[in-house]
Write an enzyme that holds these catalytic residues in place. Sequence first.
Site, short mmCIF file in Angstrom:
data_model
loop_
_atom_site.label_atom_id
_atom_site.label_comp_id
_atom_site.label_asym_id
_atom_site.label_seq_id
_atom_site.Cartn_x
_atom_site.Cartn_y
_atom_site.Cartn_z
N PRO A 14 0.83 -1.20 0.00
CA PRO A 14 0.00 0.00 0.00
C PRO A 14 0.87 1.26 0.00
CG PRO A 14 0.02 -1.01 2.19
CD PRO A 14 0.75 -1.96 1.26
N ASP A 15 0.29 2.35 -0.46
CA ASP A 15 1.04 3.61 -0.61
C ASP A 15 1.07 4.38 0.71
OD1 ASP A 15 2.33 5.77 -1.76
OD2 ASP A 15 0.50 6.64 -2.59
#
Lengths: 305, 305, 305, 305
Positions: free
Chosen positions: B72-73
């Site tokens: 995930p970012d």
Amino acid sequence: MHIDSVTNDIRRARLGELVATRQCIRIIEAHNPISAIIAENASVSLGSSLGVEEFDGLWSSSLTDSTLHGLPDIEVLDPQTRLANIRDIFAVTTKPLIMDGDTGGKVEHFEFFVRNMELAGVSAVIIEDKTGLKRNSLLGTTVKQVSTDVGEFTAKIRRGKAAQRTPEFMIIARIESLILDLGMADALTRADAYVAAGADGIMIHSRKSNPGEVLEFAREFRRIHPSVVLISAPTTYNSIHAKELQSAGFNVIIYANHMLRAAVKAMQDVSMDILRHGRTAEAERRCVGLEHILHIGPASASTRN
Amino acid sequence: MHIDSVTNDIRRARLGELVATRQCIRIIEAHNPISAIIAENASVSLGSSLGVEEFDGLWSSSLTDSTLHGLPDIEVLDPQTRLANIRDIFAVTTKPLIMDGDTGGKVEHFEFFVRNMELAGVSAVIIEDKTGLKRNSLLGTTVKQVSTDVGEFTAKIRRGKAAQRTPEFMIIARIESLILDLGMADALTRADAYVAAGADGIMIHSRKSNPGEVLEFAREFRRIHPSVVLISAPTTYNSIHAKELQSAGFNVIIYANHMLRAAVKAMQDVSMDILRHGRTAEAERRCVGLEHILHIGPASASTRN
Amino acid sequence: MHIDSVTNDIRRARLGELVATRQCIRIIEAHNPISAIIAENASVSLGSSLGVEEFDGLWSSSLTDSTLHGLPDIEVLDPQTRLANIRDIFAVTTKPLIMDGDTGGKVEHFEFFVRNMELAGVSAVIIEDKTGLKRNSLLGTTVKQVSTDVGEFTAKIRRGKAAQRTPEFMIIARIESLILDLGMADALTRADAYVAAGADGIMIHSRKSNPGEVLEFAREFRRIHPSVVLISAPTTYNSIHAKELQSAGFNVIIYANHMLRAAVKAMQDVSMDILRHGRTAEAERRCVGLEHILHIGPASASTRN
Amino acid sequence: MHIDSVTNDIRRARLGELVATRQCIRIIEAHNPISAIIAENASVSLGSSLGVEEFDGLWSSSLTDSTLHGLPDIEVLDPQTRLANIRDIFAVTTKPLIMDGDTGGKVEHFEFFVRNMELAGVSAVIIEDKTGLKRNSLLGTTVKQVSTDVGEFTAKIRRGKAAQRTPEFMIIARIESLILDLGMADALTRADAYVAAGADGIMIHSRKSNPGEVLEFAREFRRIHPSVVLISAPTTYNSIHAKELQSAGFNVIIYANHMLRAAVKAMQDVSMDILRHGRTAEAERRCVGLEHILHIGPASASTRN
């Protein structure tokens, strides 16, 4: 298999379990974690009664790994860098992986390479019987490529088998006789020698556009070796169906470089589109949406909210 | 510029030279060496009198780098891993690169990050004024995202500027006020404060599908800061032409994630095609040819023969 | 245990087996493969009837890893770089390893860190209950160090325990109350809360030169928690014997930074000796011989000739 | 030179500047950032009128890098891993570095290696004229070691010189004739050929305990090549003073493995001491203090408070 239950040891053993229980498995190239996630999740329904088709595992290709780095396919990209990528792939996927080991390098280095692959969770390595500067097989006889002496190559197989730590790790010999125009007899003689030396499988390589010679090889090989793993990478003879390769005696099929080749085409197209139009509106149709990208990895508590 | 003449120091300085001599430059996301090679070589002829369009540089995106790793970012992919990738990119390309620095991390860590970027040859970093767990901006107010206190963020800018070793390295502040619905006044006040603190440029971010608010910001910003670097990433407002952004006062445009989004779509399509047809013949049209792949990197003596 | 039979899964589980079967185990810091090899092979005979003393495992210290990189001990050295070193250590040793996880980082990052440690074969992580910029504990109250809110820290423990993939991986809570002069009651209350949250063990840290406060803690802790893992790192209170710590209820002792501190002294001495004498003849007595170096790693077929 | 002003390009050029302006420079092995920091800061005052003695640069040894990883010295540790370590060294030091390039590997790989060293900021590489499995030179004729054909080796030198991007990078040829008992004439003939092929310097290697043969080589070599860089690594003939080597015509002296050999001895001693005494009190005298460790790296704003 759920990602949370896959450790290196479980994944490494998984390839052998699949080969033992299925007639023919299909493996697809992945060159980084995102391509591996896509390969892992690719699924096609063939109609209600036929079930769902999926790939059984991943192929780490030296051609695509080298190309990804902008390097020629001459073993200049080192195994450690490639293994670091495989570890990243394993952190977010579950399926087993076969590694393209090029020539395996110097025999004295090969045993270290084998142990590092095992520790990382790789299930099998394929090494090819060429010597000198490694060149891509599909360049065939247009560049200088030399077949390894059989004795030298069987020594490398034996050394690798002696070095491995886990019973399930496989060392597979890739025969380049057809690539180098050395003939079917050479290919079959080598296959016997490699299996005798302990190779867990044979990959027969060809750069012809029709599968005639690999089918002939399989027929002859299977007469002597009914149960040894036999691998095809139908890159050039791409019209043959997996079922036909299975019927011919192959039990592993590798789609060896299509993911990278498709990504390259898409990136060339999208970048030119942006330049051509001076904006990205027209390029969007070539792209998955942002919301798709934001949720493509394995779900985590951090992003479930 | 020929690849053989580009060192880290030359490349790092190149961005400033381009910004100084061109009205508006265009930067495109690259997430690994092959995407960077494609970005570097992308070229479109607009007709004999108009010359050739090319990108001026590369964007290393935390969104695409994270997605590439299946993560995930949220800044969980560390800067060192991202810099290692950038070094690999620099080994086979020549154009300058701007790095997406997320929030810049803890202020005490930021100075080490700045020096490592400089040594690697990166030209600029963009850091955003959010605090707490970093979330992708395009998620907007659907997830918890908090604006950083202005004083804290200017301290980070100052600390970074004090730490840098080379005069040309740029630290650019990205303003999230519009993303977080904090209003234009907040955005403009922050811009003034960040420039006063030493920021070499401002990136104004928006998740609207029309460019109204970024154009308004540019108009107001340019009245006070005629020559400070001003950056747009027209991801959601993708119908505006580069020339219009240039006219509005932007001098850097970043196409921030299209290369990876196109590659993902292509890899999904090609892998499903192979499953659907049980062979790769149909998938070939989605791929560049093998001979293309074998010569895509910079030519080397090793492969010229 | 022979190196050829150790996989990541076997090694990870080994720490728990040792703790379960021995009264008190001893762990020593190793900062790279060679220090780990030396730690693994260190052996002292205490006389014919007493057998041989060895260390039971390895400690990966954030202080020594940071110092090795010339970086301050403020979590600026990322976990991925530290794990890469641990993988290199595991390629040439067999004993289990506990990783110093600093504060564990952001709670949303911690779960990724846990899974990466497990995949690498790490047996346990110790995280400390401090917040803000991590500073070395032995700096005590001379620098700004802040205790984490109990609720926040128990949430991190729970998140980590929920994220782990293997039953045997341990998450150990390190209590900094004594370091920060917050008192014994604070330390004991935290210990109860951390164990209730699922911590597999408690490390009580102290920077006093006598062991009084850690012995008092152990006495009180053991009344309530007779079987939870309890760890001491007797860096400053170094006169207490391992047997006394064992009698006090500790079952893991960590010698946390001596290997690097000894190496630093030796390298300072040898380099100055060479400068002083203008040659290395005098420095040789400070060195092991070359033939020793050439055979220090695990034997391999390549070098057995 | 202050660390804040050193970039890769400045550092790379520094070695040539030193060689050009000083009669003889001294280089010492460093195998990780902390050993490099110690080497960089080592300083001995020789009395008020004589000034201060320091080392001029660093040596990255394949022997010590391999040993550090617990690997045999057979080129199984790849150049990319070694370069990553050098980048870490360069982040915290200022002095130039010469890299031990072993045999240089395959000629087609060597050009990539050269460019990667240049980009990293390395000043020079030394490659040795052996072929087949690389073995440590100090093993001499007790193991199989084969001299490279002169034509092959000069081809490698030429290829490397053609590949380099910066004018100042040096490729130095190491002559193994004396190691392999091939005689002085062979050594001198090779030296002429290597210089003619473009080598920027010659290193003459010997495993004798007296310097007779290297002094004879220097005398003969200097008659023909008065200004070519000439390097000695007085590992076995360690009684000769640097001044004598300088008088004999050497302008670079490499102390090739003492830092690691001293660190190994110290770590063996300290770990056994801890086991012997059951505590660390007695081992403290072998260690630098903790407060020393906490401030050994370059000062940063983060740790100045």
